[in-house]
Design a protein around this motif. Structure first.
Motif, short mmCIF file in Angstrom:
data_model
loop_
_atom_site.label_atom_id
_atom_site.label_comp_id
_atom_site.label_asym_id
_atom_site.label_seq_id
_atom_site.Cartn_x
_atom_site.Cartn_y
_atom_site.Cartn_z
N THR B 17 8.04 6.07 8.42
CA THR B 17 9.06 5.63 7.25
C THR B 17 10.14 4.86 7.63
O THR B 17 10.02 3.75 7.16
CB THR B 17 9.24 6.90 6.46
OG1 THR B 17 8.36 7.84 6.15
CG2 THR B 17 10.25 6.16 5.26
N ASN B 53 1.05 -7.00 -4.38
CA ASN B 53 1.56 -5.61 -4.64
C ASN B 53 0.67 -4.60 -5.52
O ASN B 53 0.93 -3.53 -5.08
CB ASN B 53 2.91 -5.80 -5.51
CG ASN B 53 3.90 -4.78 -5.20
OD1 ASN B 53 3.65 -3.95 -4.43
ND2 ASN B 53 5.00 -4.71 -5.91
N TYR B 82 4.27 -3.20 2.55
CA TYR B 82 4.49 -2.75 1.20
C TYR B 82 5.99 -2.41 1.11
O TYR B 82 6.66 -2.49 -0.13
CB TYR B 82 3.75 -1.46 1.11
CG TYR B 82 2.29 -1.66 0.50
CD1 TYR B 82 2.36 -1.52 -0.72
CD2 TYR B 82 1.44 -1.93 1.28
CE1 TYR B 82 0.92 -1.82 -1.14
CE2 TYR B 82 0.11 -2.19 1.05
CZ TYR B 82 -0.24 -2.30 -0.38
OH TYR B 82 -1.39 -2.52 -0.77
N MET B 135 14.14 2.18 -3.77
CA MET B 135 12.95 2.31 -4.20
C MET B 135 11.79 2.33 -3.03
O MET B 135 11.02 2.74 -2.85
CB MET B 135 12.57 0.85 -5.03
CG MET B 135 12.28 1.44 -6.25
SD MET B 135 11.79 -0.22 -7.30
CE MET B 135 13.29 -1.18 -7.47
N SER B 136 12.11 1.29 -2.16
CA SER B 136 11.17 0.96 -1.32
C SER B 136 11.05 2.35 -0.09
O SER B 136 10.09 2.70 0.37
CB SER B 136 11.86 -0.13 -0.30
OG SER B 136 11.03 -0.35 0.87
N TYR B 139 9.22 5.09 -1.96
CA TYR B 139 7.77 4.71 -1.73
C TYR B 139 7.16 4.94 -0.67
O TYR B 139 6.03 5.48 -0.51
CB TYR B 139 7.49 3.23 -2.42
CG TYR B 139 7.54 3.12 -3.64
CD1 TYR B 139 7.92 4.06 -4.76
CD2 TYR B 139 7.81 1.80 -4.10
CE1 TYR B 139 8.14 3.85 -6.02
CE2 TYR B 139 8.08 1.48 -5.63
CZ TYR B 139 8.25 2.49 -6.53
OH TYR B 139 8.49 2.35 -7.92
N THR B 140 7.73 4.57 0.35
CA THR B 140 7.14 4.53 1.63
C THR B 140 6.85 5.85 2.31
O THR B 140 5.90 6.11 3.10
CB THR B 140 8.09 3.84 2.78
OG1 THR B 140 8.50 2.64 2.15
CG2 THR B 140 7.40 3.64 4.07
N SER B 142 5.81 8.29 0.46
CA SER B 142 4.55 8.57 -0.01
C SER B 142 3.57 7.94 0.55
O SER B 142 2.36 8.75 0.83
CB SER B 142 4.60 8.77 -1.47
OG SER B 142 4.73 7.42 -1.92
N TRP B 143 3.74 6.76 0.85
CA TRP B 143 2.48 5.88 1.48
C TRP B 143 2.38 6.23 2.70
O TRP B 143 1.42 6.17 3.32
CB TRP B 143 3.22 4.47 1.23
CG TRP B 143 3.17 3.64 0.07
CD1 TRP B 143 2.11 4.00 -1.07
CD2 TRP B 143 3.78 2.60 -0.42
NE1 TRP B 143 2.51 3.32 -2.05
CE2 TRP B 143 3.52 2.53 -2.00
CE3 TRP B 143 4.83 1.91 0.11
CZ2 TRP B 143 4.10 1.52 -2.81
CZ3 TRP B 143 5.55 0.85 -0.90
CH2 TRP B 143 5.03 0.91 -2.17
#
Lengths: 370, 208
Positions: B17, B53, B82, B135-136, B139-140, B142-143
């Motif tokens: 992350t 995206n 991402y 935000m990034s 999100y990361t 979870s990605w």
């Protein structure tokens, strides 16, 4: 000090500036004014090269401004904009010292500048230096905006409608401040405005522009006394005194459209006329409209029952003046005679109007305040 | 697979992350700045980026796997790209929404374009940029679960193992630490927001 030589600019087919040439002397406050779209702001922004001309040259202190680096040029020209544009991320002191910082003045020197400038406009350093712009009123912000422009003591300061977003009271006090600053510092100011009062107040020389051309460039006094075009006259509007008080005549002070009645009219008709208009005297004229005298309700009440028309009751005691008579004399007559009005007659003896104290006062007010 | 492997998985997940967000921050901010200087170009580039995206992460990781093989770099490239999107978009949006009066004042004061960017535009856009960073980051987290898909570890190991063996406990053992991680990292960014946003902008008033 500042010289434009045949400067032109077009956007497409539209001419913004059309062969502009003028010169501003050192230490002068020059005000650019004109209707919107006349090119005044464009002219200003050419001085610090925010806008570049298509043709022509601009000289600052004899040097062609295009020969200098843009960024360096701007650091030596003060610039104040209408939206103020203080940087919200910087304190008041940092905002004031933006240009000195860019010029790599020492920290102590910057502090000293901020301190002395804040003091000059009556904002104590301790109280204001570390505030952020968002904590200050619009008027205070623009004061700081002006100080920012002065901080590196540039020889010339440009102001683009700096006060037009402020309320009238604040505007007045800032105008006075700019005037005293300008006199104190003896710098050249170029000031754009659309407010003629501001221009007349501040300017050493007014440059009136329209459609990219200079219509007139003159000191305020001269512009007032000899406006070069009808448009300038409109702009000057209430500031122009068409006549000096000495030349005013009775005609300027009288009320027109007064009620008259012919001498052969009946008593009853006159009484009802008086009642309708709520007056106690009528002006009596003959068939040609020439003044005969006045008839009063008191006389009608006294002897009205023995006569049929008003003719026998007409008195000539009310003072009269000629339309061309001096206004001051009329005024004196109105006061000294004790009459409630003066009848104004033209050359042929016809009734032009009347002067009452009310009409006198309103005419004077118009002369005084426009 | 059990409690003993959790710390390692968590550490891997965190590393993926942080590294990806770091890549995203550098790429996002620099591309955002570059695009904000070229409004015409950004009119073309930004819509294309939005389309990219929308490609699901799982598809993208799969595609990258074919090119780069099964190694941590594949994960970092995928997650890095991402992570770039939200930061880039917010950097761009933050910079173009800086009020013209400040830019005109900066120019008029004699700031070079670079000084104007560093001293005025970026500080004023900072709240928006850090919003993108937050935000990034979230999100990361979870990605990064996708790393397990190509055998690179992280909390995804538990989740995939849980799904294939139908063991809810195992799924939660991956999911709950991931959620906590997202929450903690998000809060750290919030803290950063407080520190990095210029004081004058925090008190309300005339900001961007």
């Amino acid at each position: 000090m500042l010289r434009f030589e045949h400067v032109s600019l077009s956007y497409g087919s539209q001419k913004i500036l059309d062969d502009l040439s003028f010169e501003i002397q050192e230490g002068q406050m020059a005000v650019l004014i004109g209707p919107s779209g006349c090119g005044k702001t464009t002219t200003l922004k050419m001085i610090n090269r925010l806008i570049e001309p298509d043709q022509g040259k601009i000289y600052l202190n004899g040097e062609d401004i295009t020969a200098k680096d843009k960024v360096d040029l701007r650091r030596h020209i003060g610039y104040v904009i209408q939206q103020i544009g203080l940087f919200p991320n910087m304190t008041v002191a940092q905002n004031i010292c933006v240009v000195p910082t860019l010029l790599k003045y020492s920290k102590e020197e910057c502090d000293r500048i901020a301190r002395s400038l804040l003091e000059m406009v009556g904002l104590p350093y301790e109280q204001y230096a570390h505030k952020y712009p968002s904590e200050m009123s619009g008027g205070q912000q623009q004061r700081i905006g002006i100080l920012r422009a002065l901080a590196a003591s540039p020889p010339i300061v440009l102001m683009d409608e700096p006060f037009s977003a402020l309320d009238p009271m604040t505007r007045r006090s800032l105008q006075q401040e700019v005037r005293s600053l300008q006199q104190k510092l003896n710098k050249t100011f170029v000031f754009v405005t659309h407010d003629m009062e501001e221009a007349l107040d501040l300017a050493d020389v007014i440059i009136f522009m329209d459609r990219g051309k200079i219509v007139q460039m003159a000191p305020p006094e001269e512009m007032l006394s000899h406006p070069a075009s009808g448009q300038i006259q409109d702009f000057l509007g209430k500031f122009i005194h068409a006549q000096s008080p000495k030349e005013l005549t009775a005609a300027d002070f009288m009320r027109t459209g007064v009620l008259t009645v012919a001498a052969g009219r009946g008593i009853n008709e006159c009484v009802s006329k008086m009642q309708r208009r709520n007056v106690d005297t009528l002006i009596v004229v003959d068939d040609q409209g020439r003044y005969q005298g006045t008839v009063s309700i008191a006389d009608i009440r006294l002897t009205g029952h023995v006569v049929k028309t008003i003719e026998p009751l007409v008195r000539c005691s009310n003072p009269t003046v000629q339309a061309g008579d001096n206004a001051k004399d009329c005024f004196d007559l109105l006061i000294s005679s004790g009459a409630s009005y003066l009848v104004v007659l033209d050359d042929e003896g016809k009734v032009d109007g009347i002067i009452t104290k009310t009409s006198m006062a309103s005419a004077m007010a118009e002369q005084l305040w426009g | 697979m059990g409690w003993s492997t959790l710390p390692l998985a968590l550490a891997q997940h965190l590393m993926f992350t942080l590294a990806s967000v770091a890549i995203g921050l550098v790429l996002g901010v620099s591309l955002g700045i570059a695009l904000s200087r070229r409004p015409k170009l950004s009119g073309v580039v930004l819509p294309i980026l939005s389309v990219f995206n929308t490609i699901p992460g799982i598809v993208f990781v799969g595609l990258l796997l074919l090119v780069l093989g099964m190694q941590p770099v594949t994960v970092l490239v995928a997650l890095g790209i991402y992570a770039t999107f939200p930061i880039l978009k917010n950097t761009y949006a933050g910079l173009v929404s800086v009020d013209q009066q400040y830019i005109e004042a900066a120019k008029g004061c004699g700031m070079s374009p670079r000084q104007c960017l560093l001293r005025v535009e970026l500080p004023l856009a900072m709240p928006t940029i850090i919003g993108g960073l937050r935000m990034s980051t979230v999100y990361t987290v979870s990605w990064a679960v996708l790393a397990a898909m190509i055998g690179q570890g992280g909390l995804g190991d538990f989740i995939y193992a849980g799904i294939s063996s139908n063991d809810n406990g195992l799924i939660l053992m991956g999911a709950i630490p991931a959620a906590i991680l997202a929450f903690i990292l998000g809060s750290l960014v919030d803290l950063l927001q407080k520190l990095a946003v210029p004081k004058g902008l925090r008190k309300g008033g005339s900001g961007v």
